[in-house]
Design a protein around this motif. Structure first.
Motif, short mmCIF file in Angstrom:
data_model
loop_
_atom_site.label_atom_id
_atom_site.label_comp_id
_atom_site.label_asym_id
_atom_site.label_seq_id
_atom_site.Cartn_x
_atom_site.Cartn_y
_atom_site.Cartn_z
N LEU A 96 1.89 -7.94 0.24
CA LEU A 96 1.37 -6.57 0.25
C LEU A 96 2.43 -5.64 0.79
N VAL A 97 2.53 -4.45 0.20
CA VAL A 97 3.35 -3.38 0.79
C VAL A 97 2.45 -2.16 0.99
N ILE A 98 2.58 -1.53 2.15
CA ILE A 98 1.82 -0.31 2.45
C ILE A 98 2.79 0.85 2.58
N ALA A 99 2.56 1.90 1.81
CA ALA A 99 3.39 3.11 1.86
C ALA A 99 2.50 4.30 2.15
N ARG A 149 0.50 -6.74 -3.98
CA ARG A 149 -0.42 -5.61 -3.85
C ARG A 149 0.33 -4.44 -3.23
N VAL A 150 0.08 -3.25 -3.74
CA VAL A 150 0.66 -2.03 -3.16
C VAL A 150 -0.49 -1.11 -2.80
N ILE A 151 -0.59 -0.81 -1.51
CA ILE A 151 -1.68 0.04 -1.01
C ILE A 151 -1.07 1.26 -0.34
N ALA A 152 -1.67 2.41 -0.59
CA ALA A 152 -1.20 3.64 0.04
C ALA A 152 -2.13 4.02 1.19
N ALA A 153 -1.55 4.69 2.17
CA ALA A 153 -2.34 5.19 3.29
C ALA A 153 -2.09 6.68 3.41
N GLU A 154 -3.16 7.42 3.68
CA GLU A 154 -3.02 8.87 3.90
C GLU A 154 -4.03 9.32 4.94
N PRO A 155 -3.79 10.49 5.53
CA PRO A 155 -4.74 10.99 6.53
C PRO A 155 -6.08 11.33 5.89
N GLU A 156 -7.18 11.00 6.55
CA GLU A 156 -8.51 11.46 6.13
C GLU A 156 -8.51 12.98 5.95
N ALA A 157 -7.78 13.65 6.85
CA ALA A 157 -7.74 15.11 6.84
C ALA A 157 -6.93 15.68 5.68
N PRO A 184 0.19 9.78 -12.61
CA PRO A 184 -0.06 8.71 -13.59
C PRO A 184 0.47 7.35 -13.14
N ILE A 185 1.61 7.37 -12.47
CA ILE A 185 2.18 6.10 -11.98
C ILE A 185 1.26 5.50 -10.93
N ILE A 186 0.81 6.33 -10.00
CA ILE A 186 -0.04 5.86 -8.91
C ILE A 186 -1.39 5.41 -9.44
N TYR A 187 -1.99 6.22 -10.30
CA TYR A 187 -3.31 5.89 -10.84
C TYR A 187 -3.25 4.59 -11.65
N GLY A 188 -2.15 4.41 -12.35
CA GLY A 188 -2.04 3.23 -13.22
C GLY A 188 -1.69 1.94 -12.49
N GLN A 189 -1.03 2.04 -11.33
CA GLN A 189 -0.47 0.81 -10.76
C GLN A 189 -0.84 0.49 -9.31
N ASP A 210 -2.92 -0.36 -6.02
CA ASP A 210 -4.16 -1.13 -5.89
C ASP A 210 -5.26 -0.37 -5.16
N GLU A 211 -4.88 0.43 -4.19
CA GLU A 211 -5.91 1.03 -3.35
C GLU A 211 -5.27 2.14 -2.52
N ILE A 212 -6.04 3.17 -2.19
CA ILE A 212 -5.58 4.20 -1.25
C ILE A 212 -6.61 4.27 -0.12
N VAL A 213 -6.14 4.05 1.10
CA VAL A 213 -7.04 4.09 2.25
C VAL A 213 -6.70 5.30 3.11
N THR A 214 -7.66 5.74 3.89
CA THR A 214 -7.43 6.91 4.74
C THR A 214 -7.57 6.53 6.22
#
Lengths: 318, 318
Positions: free
Chosen positions: A175-178, A201-209, A245-250, A252-256
């Motif tokens: 897994l890689v988290i960016a 797996r590639v998962i993105a993290a962003e602030p809830e805010a 489009p790249i993110i939506y297509g590839q 795995d998940e975006i968490v906040t």
């Protein structure tokens, strides 16, 4: 290169183009954080990158991708942050002009950082309209090439070299988290990551805010970020039509993650890893700190995107 | 090993003994700091070492040098700082008891650090007499081996592995700068450094406010440090009878730095290198920051000794 989304080959070419102009950043590990998370963590330290953030990669790739004719007319961008300094630096290395449009309320250290790299600054009012107008004017007057901070395939390819180096060094990641703001780093990460290791797996993290990327990802179309005061100031932007489009297509998940979680994760990284991480750079680890991703027993790459912040006031200080 | 001063061969043996129990710490460089100093700087980051300081090396070498019979009786030391945590950790790895004598006014994070490593703590009054008595008592009661924080040849050999790794990675250094408190790190550095590269200069840096090593070096006999409130709390101790002869015989120079210089150097390292350095760890770079050493055009190794400090209050904050 400017029309089709970058491929793994483009990211490899970007790396060959920029590798002697950037730092190959170290990968740090910590038995303490591994024990806390029940996983093996590999921190790719882009806070040690030139100008203190991964942005040096994309800007350098864009500038050194220009033809001599294009380059001679210089480059331009709008940025209140690291991309401006990164572009100014890349232009200086190539010996060409950089025109950086910055809102007049930009914090002084960020202005100084662009100046130190030799960038020419054009101040504008702190609105999107004024910014666009100022960039359009400088491009019209000089013929400079606009290098967008993230919505640019050359920039995306450059940012992808972070994951390329990480997987060269630690090939067997699960897994890689960016972090995700405008999505340049995340797009490059998923192209390089899945290209090199299809099961990754590639998962993105962003602030809830500032959860516009998570909402865009769920709804299948770009949701713009209206206004946010998240402490992770590098992640306040919305996705672009080249990154979405790249993110939506590839991806795995975006968490906040919560604001408190970002601060707690950042402090733990300072205390245990002994590295200066800016709030945006702590967001991926915050996702583990807040148990937003199941990682038990896995090998997890975590991208620390940058380390530029005001050391006079730390977020955990009242 | 306990009677003769360590040789390069002893340091190599120490490295073979401890290498799978410690971190091989990275060497960081910075074009910005190079330009400021007019030299090529190579920062050996022992702030990334286990327990956040080089002390893990010496303690681990000492503990794993014990015979099974000695080890079975445990180890003991007095420490208000990193050596206590380092010894507790090494003892835990070997599965033996560690008795750490600490003054009752020791800061809580340092107590927690020893506890986290599984060390048994014996509190004593905050005087040298009380400390010596407490250590003597625990040694008499348990038969534990005393592992002194620096005045011990096994510890010195362990600390010498910092310079061993640094010169393995960057062989053509002109100069290495190490901090000096009790002199364990400095002794190991000069033995490894001059052993591997006879022409190498080794210079020590210490706070003006705790300049006992510089005075000892000038006078040819150990000058004890009476009392000091230097911010570099790891460098308040005096040299010992095992470290002084090595330092006096082999080190090229000892320079001193101001308190303001330590804080300014520390802040610059945080801002530019993006690493958490404790005040003691900033002292060698402070010597360059204050122009105390001529380094123009040279290749300079700088040992960052540790990164443990209270992140709630930073020295540059009023």
């Amino acid at each position: 290169m400017s029309s089709a989304p970058p491929t793994l080959a483009d990211i490899r070419a970007a790396h060959a183009r920029i590798r002697d102009k950037i730092n190959r950043t170290p990968v740090l590990t910590s038995a303490t954080l591994d024990a806390l998370c029940g996983a093996r963590l590999f921190f790719k330290c882009e806070n040690f990158q030139k100008i203190g953030a991964f942005k040096a990669r994309g800007a350098t790739n864009a500038v050194f991708s220009l033809s001599p004719e294009e380059a001679a007319r210089g480059v331009a961008t709008h940025s209140s942050g690291n991309h401006g300094a990164a572009l100014a630096r890349a232009a200086r290395l190539r010996g060409i002009a950089a025109h950086i449009v910055m809102p007049e309320n930009t914090a002084k250290p960020k202005i100084e950082s662009v100046r130190r790299q030799g960038g020419g600054i054009i101040f504008c009012a702190a609105t999107a309209t004024a910014r666009e107008a100022a960039v359009a004017r400088v491009v019209a007057e000089t013929g400079a090439t606009l290098i967008h901070p993230f919505n640019d395939h050359r920039v995306i390819a450059g940012q992808g070299t972070v994951a390329l180096e990480l997987l060269e060094e630690i090939p067997d990641l699960d897994l890689v988290i960016a972090p995700v703001g405008g999505g340049g780093l995340l797009s490059g990460t998923v192209i390089a990551g899945k290209g090199l290791r299809p099961g990754l797996r590639v998962i993105a993290a962003e602030p809830e805010a500032a959860d516009d990327a998570a909402r865009s990802f769920r709804s299948g179309k770009i949701v713009a970020m209206e206004q946010t005061s998240t402490i992770a100031d590098g992640l306040r932007t919305s996705l672009g039509d080249k990154t979405f489009p790249i993110i939506y297509g590839q991806v795995d998940e975006i968490v906040t993650v919560s604001e408190a979680g970002i601060v707690a994760a950042m402090r733990q990284m300072w205390e245990v890893l002994k590295v200066i991480v800016e709030p945006s750079g702590a967001v991926p680890y915050a996702a583990l700190h807040e148990n937003k991703i199941a990682v038990a027993g896995q090998r997890v790459g975590i991208i620390i995107s940058g380390g530029n912040l005001d050391l006079d006031r730390l977020p955990w200080q009242a």
